[in-house]
Design a protein around this motif. Structure first.
Motif, PDB file in Angstrom:
ATOM      1  N   PRO A 246       0.807  -1.233   0.000  1.00  4.34           N
ATOM      2  CA  PRO A 246       0.000   0.000   0.000  1.00  4.34           C
ATOM      3  C   PRO A 246       0.836   1.278   0.000  1.00  4.34           C
ATOM      4  N   HIS A 247       1.999   1.283   0.686  1.00  4.32           N
ATOM      5  CA  HIS A 247       2.824   2.494   0.695  1.00  4.32           C
ATOM      6  C   HIS A 247       3.338   2.827  -0.701  1.00  4.32           C
ATOM      7  N   ILE A 248       3.694   1.784  -1.425  1.00  7.88           N
ATOM      8  CA  ILE A 248       4.243   2.012  -2.763  1.00  7.88           C
ATOM      9  C   ILE A 248       3.135   2.505  -3.689  1.00  7.88           C
ATOM     10  N   ARG A 249       1.975   1.876  -3.569  1.00 11.69           N
ATOM     11  CA  ARG A 249       0.840   2.329  -4.383  1.00 11.69           C
ATOM     12  C   ARG A 249       0.513   3.788  -4.048  1.00 11.69           C
ATOM     13  N   ALA A 250       0.539   4.097  -2.752  1.00 12.79           N
ATOM     14  CA  ALA A 250       0.214   5.475  -2.341  1.00 12.79           C
ATOM     15  C   ALA A 250       1.256   6.443  -2.896  1.00 12.79           C
ATOM     16  N   MET A 251       2.534   6.052  -2.857  1.00 13.54           N
ATOM     17  CA  MET A 251       3.596   6.926  -3.371  1.00 13.54           C
ATOM     18  C   MET A 251       3.377   7.175  -4.869  1.00 13.54           C
ATOM     19  N   ILE A 252       3.122   6.095  -5.594  1.00  7.67           N
ATOM     20  CA  ILE A 252       2.953   6.231  -7.046  1.00  7.67           C
ATOM     21  C   ILE A 252       1.706   7.074  -7.356  1.00  7.67           C
ATOM     22  N   GLN A 253       0.640   6.812  -6.602  1.00  9.41           N
ATOM     23  CA  GLN A 253      -0.604   7.561  -6.825  1.00  9.41           C
ATOM     24  C   GLN A 253      -0.393   9.049  -6.545  1.00  9.41           C
ATOM     25  N   ARG A 254       0.292   9.332  -5.427  1.00 12.61           N
ATOM     26  CA  ARG A 254       0.508  10.723  -5.033  1.00 12.61           C
ATOM     27  C   ARG A 254       1.369  11.456  -6.069  1.00 12.61           C
ATOM     28  N   MET A 255       2.425  10.761  -6.518  1.00 14.98           N
ATOM     29  CA  MET A 255       3.289  11.364  -7.540  1.00 14.98           C
ATOM     30  C   MET A 255       2.471  11.655  -8.798  1.00 14.98           C
ATOM     31  N   HIS A 256       1.656  10.684  -9.162  1.00 10.16           N
ATOM     32  CA  HIS A 256       0.835  10.829 -10.358  1.00 10.16           C
ATOM     33  C   HIS A 256      -0.136  12.007 -10.204  1.00 10.16           C
ATOM     34  N   ASP A 257      -0.822  12.095  -9.045  1.00 12.38           N
ATOM     35  CA  ASP A 257      -1.808  13.162  -8.814  1.00 12.38           C
ATOM     36  C   ASP A 257      -1.154  14.532  -8.862  1.00 12.38           C
ATOM     37  N   GLN A 258       0.098  14.616  -8.382  1.00 13.92           N
ATOM     38  CA  GLN A 258       0.766  15.921  -8.315  1.00 13.92           C
ATOM     39  C   GLN A 258       1.605  16.204  -9.560  1.00 13.92           C
TER      40      GLN A 258
ATOM     41  N   ASP B 173       6.499  21.358  -1.260  1.00  9.66           N
ATOM     42  CA  ASP B 173       5.043  21.187  -1.425  1.00  9.66           C
ATOM     43  C   ASP B 173       4.670  19.715  -1.525  1.00  9.66           C
ATOM     44  N   THR B 174       5.501  18.956  -2.254  1.00  8.87           N
ATOM     45  CA  THR B 174       5.189  17.539  -2.479  1.00  8.87           C
ATOM     46  C   THR B 174       5.374  16.737  -1.202  1.00  8.87           C
ATOM     47  N   VAL B 175       6.531  16.930  -0.554  1.00 13.55           N
ATOM     48  CA  VAL B 175       6.877  16.088   0.594  1.00 13.55           C
ATOM     49  C   VAL B 175       6.179  16.596   1.852  1.00 13.55           C
ATOM     50  N   GLY B 176       6.150  17.914   2.027  1.00 15.93           N
ATOM     51  CA  GLY B 176       5.547  18.506   3.231  1.00 15.93           C
ATOM     52  C   GLY B 176       6.626  19.181   4.054  1.00 15.93           C
ATOM     53  N   GLY B 177       6.201  20.180   4.825  1.00 15.47           N
ATOM     54  CA  GLY B 177       7.185  20.995   5.559  1.00 15.47           C
ATOM     55  C   GLY B 177       7.151  20.757   7.054  1.00 15.47           C
ATOM     56  N   GLU B 178       6.874  19.515   7.482  1.00 12.25           N
ATOM     57  CA  GLU B 178       6.803  19.247   8.921  1.00 12.25           C
ATOM     58  C   GLU B 178       8.118  19.609   9.615  1.00 12.25           C
ATOM     59  N   GLU B 179       8.002  19.890  10.894  1.00 12.61           N
ATOM     60  CA  GLU B 179       9.167  20.358  11.670  1.00 12.61           C
ATOM     61  C   GLU B 179      10.297  19.326  11.682  1.00 12.61           C
ATOM     62  N   TRP B 180       9.964  18.049  11.605  1.00 12.41           N
ATOM     63  CA  TRP B 180      10.983  16.984  11.717  1.00 12.41           C
ATOM     64  C   TRP B 180      11.628  16.647  10.368  1.00 12.41           C
ATOM     65  N   ILE B 181      11.249  17.385   9.323  1.00 10.71           N
ATOM     66  CA  ILE B 181      11.869  17.160   8.008  1.00 10.71           C
ATOM     67  C   ILE B 181      12.771  18.357   7.694  1.00 10.71           C
ATOM     68  N   ASP B 182      14.051  18.084   7.444  1.00  7.74           N
ATOM     69  CA  ASP B 182      14.990  19.168   7.114  1.00  7.74           C
ATOM     70  C   ASP B 182      15.418  19.055   5.660  1.00  7.74           C
ATOM     71  N   PHE B 183      15.278  20.145   4.938  1.00  6.22           N
ATOM     72  CA  PHE B 183      15.743  20.209   3.553  1.00  6.22           C
ATOM     73  C   PHE B 183      17.121  20.874   3.555  1.00  6.22           C
TER      74      PHE B 183
ATOM     75  N   VAL C 121      17.239  13.776  -4.037  1.00  7.49           N
ATOM     76  CA  VAL C 121      15.799  13.830  -3.757  1.00  7.49           C
ATOM     77  C   VAL C 121      15.003  14.057  -5.047  1.00  7.49           C
ATOM     78  N   TYR C 122      15.595  14.821  -5.948  1.00  2.00           N
ATOM     79  CA  TYR C 122      14.969  15.174  -7.240  1.00  2.00           C
ATOM     80  C   TYR C 122      13.588  15.774  -6.998  1.00  2.00           C
ATOM     81  N   GLN C 123      12.503  15.132  -7.441  1.00  2.00           N
ATOM     82  CA  GLN C 123      11.176  15.730  -7.253  1.00  2.00           C
ATOM     83  C   GLN C 123      10.475  15.201  -5.996  1.00  2.00           C
ATOM     84  N   GLY C 124      11.157  14.361  -5.224  1.00  2.00           N
ATOM     85  CA  GLY C 124      10.613  13.970  -3.923  1.00  2.00           C
ATOM     86  C   GLY C 124       9.912  12.626  -3.871  1.00  2.00           C
ATOM     87  N   GLY C 125      10.138  11.760  -4.858  1.00  5.82           N
ATOM     88  CA  GLY C 125       9.452  10.464  -4.880  1.00  5.82           C
ATOM     89  C   GLY C 125       9.783   9.605  -3.669  1.00  5.82           C
ATOM     90  N   SER C 126      11.038   9.197  -3.551  1.00 10.30           N
ATOM     91  CA  SER C 126      11.392   8.308  -2.430  1.00 10.30           C
ATOM     92  C   SER C 126      11.326   9.064  -1.102  1.00 10.30           C
TER      93      SER C 126
END
Ligand SMILES: C[S@@+](CC[C@H](N)C(=O)[O-])C[C@H]1O[C@@H](n2cnc3c(N)ncnc32)[C@H](O)[C@@H]1O
Length: 265
Positions: A57-69, A163-173, A102-107
């Motif tokens: 399900p995680h992989i399907r969700a990743m692919i779906q999300r990438m596709h939607d965006q 925007d794709t991955v999200g800007g939560e406090e625990w994620i550092d770019f 990271v490129y466009q944020g898939g993985s």
């Protein structure tokens, strides 16, 4: 889902695997001469093997999300499965999760979901996820083995990926050039690092910085080791681990796994 492979549904199954990027009927080679070409072989065989990534399900969700965006991911389903397995194997270890490339944020999106889910089931807040990329594509190459060009994968930006991955406090770019963007992180402990930077020098730089900071039992997953488009990746990984106690473990899909041995000095 239980489904028998019958003559009637095989076309449908093949189509679904094709959509997931698992199955292709075309072998592509770089358009430049590459070393050891005779040692690169298609890895499909005439029998089926257990393919949990086709239903994950995680992989399907990743692919779906990438596709939607409208976002591209270069990490397809079986490669994503390796990341999920490594994430699960290292879940009891202390330390951060890093992705270089990271490129466009898939993985990165996949890691984010895994970390959120792990935190929710532990009742804890997620560990730190650090994402390193120029967000301007590959640097100029300095190694004659590399087949990619400086500027490949430039169709991205920090803003779009945030925007794709999200800007939560625990994620550092960490936007900018590796290894300069590692500065200040000397005290880090890393449980899992996904290294997907394609070229000899940045892969060597990642090994130099990340390997000594891997928790015992921690893992590095290299995306590009066996890809015909990335001979510099294989050269860098083989060079770095020659004479070290860990043996790079190449996977049949081109990825390569290194697990830091406990008790290593
Ligand atoms: C193949 S892409 C990563 C694919 C990504 N993991 C995905 O899920 O689609 C490689 C990335 O490495 C980055 N990269 C390569 N060398 C780099 C360096 N020295 N510093 C920063 N980024 C680098 C490029 O900008 C590019 O986005």
């Amino acid at each position: 889902m239980n489904r028998l492979i019958t003559a009637e549904n095989v076309a449908q199954i093949m189509r679904e695997l094709g959509e997931l990027g698992i199955l292709t009927t075309q072998v592509t080679w770089p358009d430049k001469p590459m070393p050891d070409k005779e040692m690169y072989l298609p890895y499909a065989r005439g029998w089926a093997t257990f393919a949990p990534w086709s239903r994950e399900p995680h992989i399907r969700a990743m692919i779906q999300r990438m596709h939607d965006q409208g976002v591209k991911s270069l990490v397809d389903a079986d490669r994503a499965w390796t990341l999920i397995c490594a994430f699960r194997q290292t879940r009891g270890l202390p330390g951060e999760v890093w992705e270089t490339g990271v490129y466009q944020g898939g993985s990165a999106t996949l890691f984010k979901r895994l970390m959120q889910e792990a935190a929710a089931s532990n009742g804890a807040s997620p560990a730190r996820l650090r994402l390193f990329d120029s967000f301007e594509g590959l640097p100029q190459t300095t190694c004659g083995l590399d087949l990619h060009h400086g500027g490949d994968f430039a169709d991205t930006s920090l803003e779009k990926v945030r925007d794709t991955v999200g800007g939560e406090e625990w994620i550092d770019f960490h936007a900018g050039w590796i290894p300069a963007t590692f500065a200040g992180l000397e005290a880090a402990s890393i449980r899992l690092a996904h290294v997907d930077v394609d070229l000899y020098q940045p892969i060597l730089d990642c090994c130099d910085f990340i390997y000594p900071r891997l928790a015992p039992g921690g893992m590095m997953i290299f995306d590009d080791y066996g890809l015909p488009s990335c001979p510099g990746a294989r050269a860098a990984i083989d060079f770095f681990f020659r004479g070290r106690p860990e043996a790079p473990f190449p996977l049949i899909n081109g990825q390569c796994v290194v697990t830091r041995l406990p008790g290593r000095p």
